[in-house]
Design an enzyme around this catalytic site. Structure first.
Site, PDB file in Angstrom:
ATOM      1  CB  THR A  68      -1.019   0.207   1.297  1.00 16.86           C
ATOM      2  OG1 THR A  68      -0.153   0.155   2.296  1.00 16.86           O
ATOM      3  CG2 THR A  68      -1.944  -1.354   1.180  1.00 16.86           C
ATOM      4  CG  ASP A  69       4.451   3.892   1.516  1.00 15.36           C
ATOM      5  OD1 ASP A  69       3.827   4.938   0.911  1.00 15.36           O
ATOM      6  OD2 ASP A  69       5.337   4.065   2.392  1.00 15.36           O
ATOM      7  CG  LEU A  70       5.322  -0.255  -5.392  1.00 18.72           C
ATOM      8  CD1 LEU A  70       6.576  -0.256  -4.949  1.00 18.72           C
ATOM      9  CD2 LEU A  70       4.695  -1.414  -5.985  1.00 18.72           C
TER      10      LEU A  70
ATOM     11  CG  ASN B  99       8.842   2.478   0.177  1.00 19.37           C
ATOM     12  OD1 ASN B  99      10.009   2.976   0.767  1.00 19.37           O
ATOM     13  ND2 ASN B  99       7.534   2.749   0.677  1.00 19.37           N
TER      14      ASN B  99
END
Length: 309
Positions: A202-204, A208
């Protein structure tokens, strides 16, 4: 061990209130002892400067003794320890499911201490890669990462149900029609077919994704959830916002990013736009609580407009 911990990291994390576990202040007070214990128990030797994130510290290490075979041809790894909070609690579960396919490899984990021993990667990320190319990389990785979720992961449907209620009740930090639209979409998206149930990163975003020795790029820091893959696209839109241009360029740039990622990942563009509206409304409500959050609210409005037009 205190010399391994950057002062700015201590100062930042010390301000965090407890979020289901321990306060940031109490955690950083204990961090030197925690690092010393992990280095000794896991037979590790620090070999470089620690890297820090918003709430974690990553220490380059050399594997000693019986654990050297863990890294295969490499004797180096990274010891990552996170301030205990819900988003970090299931990171190791996601990495276990991916097992190095598209993601950093997990060698060892201690969930009770929020500690992981990870594959050593390069420092370079996607920030300096042409944004179209970077979006192609992210879309390809999203396709590679698509796996059935671990049963213990938080579920997107629960997040959506909360947003359906909270966004309706939120103060008018942005035009009311956007908050109401996001609330309605949150409820609709988890029931509108086709609804996939997959392990989500959910934080791509561009920071990252790191270069690796065994693959061109691998993802880190998943903040995992189980649900619709279209939810994963939004962070690549709100990051690198300074490259969006001005005026009519903004909509084109945002929709171009979304189109590239969705095409490479096999994600429906309409669902990705809809989830982006939900996530940006959520981001705006959170940012509005910060006295310095005005610019972030403005960015959220800009992105929501681009997803609607």
């Amino acid at each position: 061990m205190i010399h391994l911990i950057p002062a700015h990291f201590v100062q930042r994390v010390s301000s965090y209130p407890a979020d289901g576990y321990v306060s940031g202040e109490d955690w950083v007070d204990d961090l030197p002892r925690l690092l010393a214990d992990l280095l000794a128990e896991w037979e590790l030797e620090p070999i470089g400067q620690a890297m820090t994130g918003v709430c974690s510290i990553a220490l380059p290490v050399r594997l000693l003794g019986s654990h050297r075979e863990l890294a295969g041809v490499s004797e180096e790894a990274v010891l990552k320890v996170s301030w205990p909070h819900p988003e970090a609690a299931t990171e190791a579960l996601a990495l276990q499911v991916w097992n190095g396919h598209g993601a950093v490899r997990l060698y060892r984990a201690d969930p009770t201490r929020f500690a992981m021993l990870l594959e050593h990667l390069h420092h370079r990320d996607l920030h300096r890669v042409d944004v179209d190319t970077a979006c192609e990389v992210i879309g390809g990785l999203l396709g590679t990462l698509r796996r059935p979720p671990h049963p213990r992961l938080p579920r997107l449907v629960d997040y959506a149900e909360r947003q359906a209620v909270e966004l309706r009740a939120a103060p008018p930090v942005m035009p009311r029609r956007y908050l109401d639209q996001a609330a309605a979409l949150a409820r609709e998206l988890v029931t509108r077919p086709p609804v996939e149930d997959r392990l989500l990163h959910t934080d791509l975003h561009y920071g990252n994704v790191l270069g690796a020795y065994r693959a061109p790029w691998l993802v880190i820091d998943p903040k995992p959830m189980a649900g619709d893959p279209a939810f994963e696209v939004a962070p690549s839109l709100w990051n690198r916002a300074d490259e969006l241009g001005t005026g009519s360029e903004i909509r084109w740039a945002l929709r171009r990013r979304l189109e590239i990622i969705c095409e490479r990942a096999g994600i429906d563009e309409g669902r990705a736009r809809a989830w982006t509206i939900v996530r940006e409304a959520d981001n705006a409500v959170e940012a509005a609580q910060d006295p310095d959050g005005h610019d972030r609210v403005s960015l959220a409005v800009m992105i929501i407009k681009a997803m609607n037009d």
